[in-house]
Design a protein around this motif. Structure first.
Motif, PDB file in Angstrom:
ATOM      1  N   LYS A  88     -14.876 -69.321  37.855  1.00  0.00           N
ATOM      2  CA  LYS A  88     -15.680 -68.185  38.286  1.00  0.00           C
ATOM      3  C   LYS A  88     -17.146 -68.584  38.246  1.00  0.00           C
ATOM      4  O   LYS A  88     -17.556 -69.467  37.498  1.00  0.00           O
ATOM      5  CB  LYS A  88     -15.445 -66.992  37.351  1.00  0.00           C
ATOM      6  CG  LYS A  88     -14.073 -66.382  37.524  1.00  0.00           C
ATOM      7  CD  LYS A  88     -13.819 -65.260  36.536  1.00  0.00           C
ATOM      8  CE  LYS A  88     -13.514 -65.788  35.155  1.00  0.00           C
ATOM      9  NZ  LYS A  88     -13.156 -64.736  34.197  1.00  0.00           N
ATOM     10  N   TYR A  89     -17.911 -67.917  39.064  1.00  0.00           N
ATOM     11  CA  TYR A  89     -19.324 -68.223  39.205  1.00  0.00           C
ATOM     12  C   TYR A  89     -20.081 -66.898  39.178  1.00  0.00           C
ATOM     13  O   TYR A  89     -19.688 -65.954  39.844  1.00  0.00           O
ATOM     14  CB  TYR A  89     -19.512 -68.942  40.541  1.00  0.00           C
ATOM     15  CG  TYR A  89     -20.918 -69.156  40.983  1.00  0.00           C
ATOM     16  CD1 TYR A  89     -21.792 -69.898  40.203  1.00  0.00           C
ATOM     17  CD2 TYR A  89     -21.386 -68.644  42.184  1.00  0.00           C
ATOM     18  CE1 TYR A  89     -23.099 -70.101  40.624  1.00  0.00           C
ATOM     19  CE2 TYR A  89     -22.686 -68.852  42.611  1.00  0.00           C
ATOM     20  CZ  TYR A  89     -23.528 -69.577  41.817  1.00  0.00           C
ATOM     21  OH  TYR A  89     -24.819 -69.784  42.222  1.00  0.00           O
ATOM     22  N   PHE A  90     -21.133 -66.831  38.369  1.00  0.00           N
ATOM     23  CA  PHE A  90     -21.915 -65.600  38.268  1.00  0.00           C
ATOM     24  C   PHE A  90     -23.390 -65.917  38.463  1.00  0.00           C
ATOM     25  O   PHE A  90     -23.892 -66.903  37.901  1.00  0.00           O
ATOM     26  CB  PHE A  90     -21.760 -64.963  36.878  1.00  0.00           C
ATOM     27  CG  PHE A  90     -20.349 -64.605  36.521  1.00  0.00           C
ATOM     28  CD1 PHE A  90     -19.824 -63.363  36.846  1.00  0.00           C
ATOM     29  CD2 PHE A  90     -19.557 -65.510  35.858  1.00  0.00           C
ATOM     30  CE1 PHE A  90     -18.522 -63.043  36.515  1.00  0.00           C
ATOM     31  CE2 PHE A  90     -18.245 -65.186  35.523  1.00  0.00           C
ATOM     32  CZ  PHE A  90     -17.723 -63.952  35.856  1.00  0.00           C
ATOM     33  N   GLU A  91     -24.064 -65.073  39.216  1.00  0.00           N
ATOM     34  CA  GLU A  91     -25.524 -65.135  39.297  1.00  0.00           C
ATOM     35  C   GLU A  91     -26.072 -63.903  38.600  1.00  0.00           C
ATOM     36  O   GLU A  91     -25.732 -62.775  38.969  1.00  0.00           O
ATOM     37  CB  GLU A  91     -25.979 -65.145  40.756  1.00  0.00           C
ATOM     38  CG  GLU A  91     -25.684 -66.457  41.455  1.00  0.00           C
ATOM     39  CD  GLU A  91     -26.109 -66.465  42.912  1.00  0.00           C
ATOM     40  OE1 GLU A  91     -26.058 -67.535  43.529  1.00  0.00           O
ATOM     41  OE2 GLU A  91     -26.481 -65.386  43.430  1.00  0.00           O
ATOM     42  N   LEU A  92     -26.895 -64.124  37.584  1.00  0.00           N
ATOM     43  CA  LEU A  92     -27.454 -63.016  36.808  1.00  0.00           C
ATOM     44  C   LEU A  92     -28.954 -62.931  37.067  1.00  0.00           C
ATOM     45  O   LEU A  92     -29.650 -63.940  36.954  1.00  0.00           O
ATOM     46  CB  LEU A  92     -27.250 -63.251  35.305  1.00  0.00           C
ATOM     47  CG  LEU A  92     -25.868 -63.679  34.801  1.00  0.00           C
ATOM     48  CD1 LEU A  92     -25.915 -63.888  33.290  1.00  0.00           C
ATOM     49  CD2 LEU A  92     -24.823 -62.653  35.139  1.00  0.00           C
ATOM     50  N   ASP A  93     -29.444 -61.749  37.414  1.00  0.00           N
ATOM     51  CA  ASP A  93     -30.891 -61.512  37.466  1.00  0.00           C
ATOM     52  C   ASP A  93     -31.296 -60.897  36.142  1.00  0.00           C
ATOM     53  O   ASP A  93     -30.810 -59.813  35.793  1.00  0.00           O
ATOM     54  CB  ASP A  93     -31.245 -60.559  38.611  1.00  0.00           C
ATOM     55  CG  ASP A  93     -31.241 -61.268  39.941  1.00  0.00           C
ATOM     56  OD1 ASP A  93     -31.435 -62.502  39.959  1.00  0.00           O
ATOM     57  OD2 ASP A  93     -31.034 -60.599  40.966  1.00  0.00           O
ATOM     58  N   LEU A  94     -32.175 -61.581  35.419  1.00  0.00           N
ATOM     59  CA  LEU A  94     -32.519 -61.143  34.064  1.00  0.00           C
ATOM     60  C   LEU A  94     -33.992 -60.780  33.993  1.00  0.00           C
ATOM     61  O   LEU A  94     -34.852 -61.558  34.431  1.00  0.00           O
ATOM     62  CB  LEU A  94     -32.222 -62.280  33.071  1.00  0.00           C
ATOM     63  CG  LEU A  94     -30.783 -62.811  33.094  1.00  0.00           C
ATOM     64  CD1 LEU A  94     -30.660 -64.012  32.169  1.00  0.00           C
ATOM     65  CD2 LEU A  94     -29.802 -61.732  32.709  1.00  0.00           C
ATOM     66  N   ASN A  95     -34.272 -59.608  33.449  1.00  0.00           N
ATOM     67  CA  ASN A  95     -35.660 -59.158  33.300  1.00  0.00           C
ATOM     68  C   ASN A  95     -36.194 -59.610  31.951  1.00  0.00           C
ATOM     69  O   ASN A  95     -36.416 -58.801  31.053  1.00  0.00           O
ATOM     70  CB  ASN A  95     -35.724 -57.637  33.443  1.00  0.00           C
ATOM     71  CG  ASN A  95     -35.178 -57.190  34.778  1.00  0.00           C
ATOM     72  OD1 ASN A  95     -35.447 -57.810  35.803  1.00  0.00           O
ATOM     73  ND2 ASN A  95     -34.390 -56.124  34.769  1.00  0.00           N
TER      74      ASN A  95
END
Lengths: 87, 87
Positions: free
Chosen positions: B40-47
């Motif tokens: 699985k592959y995840f792209e996370l946008d983190l503030n």
């Protein structure tokens, strides 16, 4: 020769699985997480001689089987055994 | 800050989905494909402000939610906006 393929939904396609993950993370207190997109990841072991042949084969396989080109896009990387950097 | 997380089954865990893909590719004539592992592959946008904070948060989130540490391992990469290379 090893190829790695990353398949992601196109940006215009809604990702309900990613949305659910964001909500789960917020409910666990990780409110710094803005957005999550989920994709698929494949590691292919290819019995070919050159990195160019590996890239061509991985591209064909990705288009035919691994990704649905209507809603997904893919990106791939080819490692030679020595894990040389690619510029 | 963007983090990318790659989750894969541990090498000792049988991957029936990957096996099925190999058989499908062989039946399509791609006999050079030796093995496939699906992950699985995840792209996370983190503030968060710093790459170190992003890495710490992504690691925590991966351990808690994205990966099952009993059968899966994960690897992560953090991009700053400028997509600087990490040595």
């Amino acid at each position: 020769m090893r190829a790695r393929v990353f398949v992601t939904l196109k940006p215009s396609v809604f990702d309900p699985q990613g949305r659910t993950i964001v909500e789960a993370l917020h409910s666990l207190g990780h409110t710094e997480v803005g957005d999550v997109r989920q994709g698929k990841y494949f590691e292919l072991d290819l019995n070919v001689e050159s990195a160019a042949a590996a890239e061509a084969l991985a591209t064909e396989v990705s288009q035919q089987v691994l990704a649905n080109p209507v809603i997904e896009s893919f990106r791939l990387e080819v490692d030679s055994e020595s894990k040389a950097g690619r510029s």
